[in-house]
Design a protein around this motif. Structure first.
Motif, PDB file in Angstrom:
ATOM      1  N   ASP A   1      -1.654  -0.381  -0.128  1.00  0.00           N
ATOM      2  CA  ASP A   1      -2.063   0.979   0.750  1.00  0.00           C
ATOM      3  C   ASP A   1      -1.884   0.339   2.307  1.00  0.00           C
ATOM      4  O   ASP A   1      -1.702  -0.717   2.551  1.00  0.00           O
ATOM      5  CB  ASP A   1      -3.539   1.355   0.685  1.00  0.00           C
ATOM      6  CG  ASP A   1      -3.984   2.654   1.075  1.00  0.00           C
ATOM      7  OD1 ASP A   1      -2.974   3.166   1.834  1.00  0.00           O
ATOM      8  OD2 ASP A   1      -4.861   3.150   0.702  1.00  0.00           O
ATOM      9  N   PHE A   2      -1.808   1.388   3.181  1.00  0.00           N
ATOM     10  CA  PHE A   2      -1.526   1.263   4.418  1.00  0.00           C
ATOM     11  C   PHE A   2      -2.894   0.060   5.168  1.00  0.00           C
ATOM     12  O   PHE A   2      -4.028   0.178   4.536  1.00  0.00           O
ATOM     13  CB  PHE A   2      -1.791   2.449   5.362  1.00  0.00           C
ATOM     14  CG  PHE A   2      -0.396   3.212   5.421  1.00  0.00           C
ATOM     15  CD1 PHE A   2       0.606   2.791   4.462  1.00  0.00           C
ATOM     16  CD2 PHE A   2      -0.068   4.233   6.413  1.00  0.00           C
ATOM     17  CE1 PHE A   2       1.605   3.506   4.323  1.00  0.00           C
ATOM     18  CE2 PHE A   2       0.775   4.822   6.198  1.00  0.00           C
ATOM     19  CZ  PHE A   2       1.994   4.569   5.341  1.00  0.00           C
ATOM     20  N   ALA A   3      -2.410  -0.819   5.745  1.00  0.00           N
ATOM     21  CA  ALA A   3      -3.482  -1.954   6.264  1.00  0.00           C
ATOM     22  C   ALA A   3      -4.699  -1.185   7.280  1.00  0.00           C
ATOM     23  O   ALA A   3      -4.051  -0.279   7.996  1.00  0.00           O
ATOM     24  CB  ALA A   3      -2.618  -3.218   6.920  1.00  0.00           C
ATOM     25  N   HIS A   4      -5.736  -1.632   7.029  1.00  0.00           N
ATOM     26  CA  HIS A   4      -6.660  -1.057   8.018  1.00  0.00           C
ATOM     27  C   HIS A   4      -6.919  -1.996   9.216  1.00  0.00           C
ATOM     28  O   HIS A   4      -6.290  -2.991   9.261  1.00  0.00           O
ATOM     29  CB  HIS A   4      -8.036  -0.904   7.313  1.00  0.00           C
ATOM     30  CG  HIS A   4      -8.691  -1.747   6.684  1.00  0.00           C
ATOM     31  ND1 HIS A   4      -9.076  -2.999   7.356  1.00  0.00           N
ATOM     32  CD2 HIS A   4      -8.770  -2.244   5.286  1.00  0.00           C
ATOM     33  CE1 HIS A   4      -9.888  -3.887   6.514  1.00  0.00           C
ATOM     34  NE2 HIS A   4      -9.351  -3.409   5.245  1.00  0.00           N
TER      35      HIS A   4
ATOM     36  N   ASN B   1      -7.700  -5.475   8.733  1.00  0.00           N
ATOM     37  CA  ASN B   1      -6.729  -6.208   8.397  1.00  0.00           C
ATOM     38  C   ASN B   1      -5.934  -6.791   9.606  1.00  0.00           C
ATOM     39  O   ASN B   1      -5.306  -7.809   9.535  1.00  0.00           O
ATOM     40  CB  ASN B   1      -5.529  -5.538   7.540  1.00  0.00           C
ATOM     41  CG  ASN B   1      -6.500  -5.082   6.188  1.00  0.00           C
ATOM     42  OD1 ASN B   1      -6.105  -4.022   5.849  1.00  0.00           O
ATOM     43  ND2 ASN B   1      -7.280  -6.084   5.674  1.00  0.00           N
TER      44      ASN B   1
ATOM     45  N   THR C   1       4.445   0.392   1.497  1.00  0.00           N
ATOM     46  CA  THR C   1       3.446  -0.215   2.252  1.00  0.00           C
ATOM     47  C   THR C   1       3.842  -1.504   3.042  1.00  0.00           C
ATOM     48  O   THR C   1       3.128  -1.767   3.822  1.00  0.00           O
ATOM     49  CB  THR C   1       2.101  -0.363   1.242  1.00  0.00           C
ATOM     50  OG1 THR C   1       2.594  -1.207   0.062  1.00  0.00           O
ATOM     51  CG2 THR C   1       1.686   0.756   0.965  1.00  0.00           C
TER      52      THR C   1
ATOM     53  N   ASP D   1       3.750  -1.983  11.706  1.00  0.00           N
ATOM     54  CA  ASP D   1       2.249  -1.949  12.400  1.00  0.00           C
ATOM     55  C   ASP D   1       2.071  -3.291  13.308  1.00  0.00           C
ATOM     56  O   ASP D   1       1.779  -3.046  14.346  1.00  0.00           O
ATOM     57  CB  ASP D   1       1.288  -1.585  11.529  1.00  0.00           C
ATOM     58  CG  ASP D   1       1.212  -0.112  10.956  1.00  0.00           C
ATOM     59  OD1 ASP D   1       1.807   0.667  11.626  1.00  0.00           O
ATOM     60  OD2 ASP D   1       0.599  -0.018   9.898  1.00  0.00           O
TER      61      ASP D   1
ATOM     62  N   THR E   1      -6.866   2.988   9.969  1.00  0.00           N
ATOM     63  CA  THR E   1      -5.864   2.301   9.593  1.00  0.00           C
ATOM     64  C   THR E   1      -5.109   1.582  10.976  1.00  0.00           C
ATOM     65  O   THR E   1      -5.358   2.531  11.841  1.00  0.00           O
ATOM     66  CB  THR E   1      -4.893   2.980   8.727  1.00  0.00           C
ATOM     67  OG1 THR E   1      -4.144   4.008   9.488  1.00  0.00           O
ATOM     68  CG2 THR E   1      -5.161   3.563   7.166  1.00  0.00           C
TER      69      THR E   1
ATOM     70  N   ASN F   1      -2.108   2.128  11.602  1.00  0.00           N
ATOM     71  CA  ASN F   1      -1.074   3.290  11.948  1.00  0.00           C
ATOM     72  C   ASN F   1      -1.670   4.180  12.826  1.00  0.00           C
ATOM     73  O   ASN F   1      -1.343   5.098  13.440  1.00  0.00           O
ATOM     74  CB  ASN F   1      -0.340   3.665  10.859  1.00  0.00           C
ATOM     75  CG  ASN F   1       0.878   4.526  10.981  1.00  0.00           C
ATOM     76  OD1 ASN F   1       0.726   5.719  10.816  1.00  0.00           O
ATOM     77  ND2 ASN F   1       1.798   3.910  11.645  1.00  0.00           N
ATOM     78  N   ASP F   2      -3.100   4.679  12.031  1.00  0.00           N
ATOM     79  CA  ASP F   2      -3.949   5.608  12.833  1.00  0.00           C
ATOM     80  C   ASP F   2      -4.160   5.282  14.358  1.00  0.00           C
ATOM     81  O   ASP F   2      -3.874   6.254  15.135  1.00  0.00           O
ATOM     82  CB  ASP F   2      -5.476   5.599  12.208  1.00  0.00           C
ATOM     83  CG  ASP F   2      -5.391   6.390  10.755  1.00  0.00           C
ATOM     84  OD1 ASP F   2      -4.560   7.016  10.373  1.00  0.00           O
ATOM     85  OD2 ASP F   2      -6.343   5.956   9.982  1.00  0.00           O
TER      86      ASP F   2
END
Length: 464
Positions: free
Chosen positions: A35-38, A41, A101, A108, A285, A287-288
């Motif tokens: 999944d996308f890294a938060h 991470n 991912t 990112d 994340t 990316n967010d």
């Protein structure tokens, strides 16, 4: 001043002495790409990027090897593949998950200003090395096959638990290991597990299967860094069981007294005072964050807290980062432009360097940068003979921290700014001074300086 780092293994700061100054070696646990890294991470990625940069500064770029792995075989990946691509063969579905991912992770962390590690190995490219390490553990009496698994025998290592400082009798099985009747000891953990026909697997002496989580890092670190290396890093949550089990596997397979001489761990992260979780609606994340803020802001705000301390990820810290970096940007000179003065352009500010050499004290480094930026802005000091030297040291210090501006640090929507200015003019006509001041402050927060002209118009520019 020597480099001093806090060693989790000894619970104290120690002077760092590499095994070989010509080949300084560091391994950091990377992401499991399901999944996308938060944003949690992102912390070890940023922290150990700073350390990577510092080691290269101290020992030379060609003399530092940094390995950060990609875990692309894992039961969470299998589950995500079945959920997202139910109509594809499992291997194809897994590839779709991991490639997407992993690519997002690389993009990112680049946006966060992180350098590429020297090597970024994938677990699936290192299965033969894992099998050979498991063979060695069985041959040395540290592992056994039982049921559908090959397990590490924890009681076979008398000093198991030194990193986490847990007594052997208090050990609990890791989250990925079920406590089954076939285990000789409840603390024993999986090295290899058999795969069903529907699951991914590789041929091995124990049957078609896949590796346990811990053996992956032991195999990859030894392949690229050797049986014993200088630094192993990761998040505080990895101390037990992951890093403890890495140590057990590596030491017992190679017959060494240590795996890595220095163990470093960054602290936990929470969001706006709460533990991050999807149920609380505060799961963020990387990316967010990057959709709203430049990567430099996220990097700076992450480094405002010392890496070993818990961090509270807040919007106010991002705003603080914006203010500081806009101030710093004015005095940054790219290396390729340089100066004509006869001095070492690779030198950084002494106080910044000493702060980083004291266990990566980035808060102290930022304090030194603010003092230097204030001096550089002082007209009375700008005529000093060493002004250009100090300007270069300031710039190289930002480079060392990975904070060199890559673009203008505010994204300006001219239409929006004009709308604010029109609203402010209307407020001034109505003598609503409070509203006029509020809009002025809002523009300032956006990085916009305004000027009221004699003809009644208002002009604006980006603050530098």
């Amino acid at each position: 001043m020597p480099l001093r780092l806090y060693n989790t293994l000894t619970r104290q700061k120690e002077e760092f002495q590499p095994l070989d100054k010509e080949r300084v070696r560091m391994y950091v646990c990377g992401p499991t790409v399901y999944d996308f890294a938060h944003i949690g991470n992102a912390r070890p990625v940023i922290v150990f990027d700073v350390l990577f940069r510092l080691l290269r500064h101290l020992y030379g770029e060609s003399h530092v090897t940094y390995v950060r792995n990609i875990t692309d075989v894992d039961d969470k990946i299998n589950a995500r593949a079945l959920r997202d691509f139910p109509d594809l063969p499992l291997n194809d579905a897994i590839r779709n998950v991991t490639e997407k991912t992993a690519s997002q992770f690389f993009a990112d962390v680049k946006a966060l200003g992180c350098l590429d590690p020297t090597v970024q190995p994938r677990a699936t490219d290192n299965i033969p090395g894992m099998i050979e390490m498991i063979r060695a553990l069985i041959a040395r009496g540290h592992a056994y096959q039982a049921g559908s698994e090959v397990l590490f025998s924890v009681p076979s290592m008398p000093d198991y638990g030194a990193l986490s400082q847990r007594r052997l009798e208090d050990q609990q099985a890791g989250a990925r290991v079920a406590v089954d009747a076939h285990k000789r000891d409840a603390a024993d953990f999986v090295l290899w597990k058999l795969s069903s026909p529907e699951e991914p697997g590789w041929d091995s002496p124990w049957g078609r299967g896949r590796p346990g989580w811990h053996i992956e890092c032991s195999a990859m670190s030894s392949r690229y860094l050797g049986e014993v290396f200088d630094i192993h890093g990761g998040g505080l949550d990895l101390i037990f069981p992951h890093h403890e089990n890495e140590i057990a596997q590596s030491r017992c397979a190679f017959g060494t007294s240590v795996m890595a001489r220095t163990w470093m761990h960054n602290g936990f992260l929470q969001v706006e005072g709460q533990k991050m979780s999807k149920s609380l609606g505060n799961f963020v994340t990387i990316n967010d964050v990057l959709q709203e803020w430049p990567g430099e802001f996220a990097r700076y705000s992450m480094l405002l807290t010392h890496y070993r301390q818990p961090i509270d990820w807040t919007r106010s810290k991002l705003i603080e980062a914006r203010s500081s970096l806009q101030k710093f940007q004015k005095w940054y000179v790219p290396l390729e432009i340089g100066f004509s003065a006869d001095y070492d352009q690779s030198a950084v500010d002494v106080e910044v360097l000493e702060s980083l050499q004291d266990d990566l004290s980035t808060p102290e480094a930022f304090s030194a940068l603010h003092r230097l930026a204030t001096d550089l802005a002082n007209p009375a000091l700008q005529s000093r003979p060493d002004h250009n030297k100090r300007l270069s040291e300031f710039s190289r210090s930002l480079d060392l921290l990975g904070l060199a501006p890559r673009k203008q640090l505010v994204d300006i929507d001219a239409t929006r700014v004009d709308a604010f200015i029109s609203a402010r003019l209307e407020a001034r006509k109505a003598k609503n001074w409070a509203e006029s001041d509020r809009i002025r402050d809002e523009l300032a927060a956006m990085g916009i300086a305004i000027k009221d002209n004699k003809d009644g118009t208002t002009s604006w520019e980006v603050k530098r």
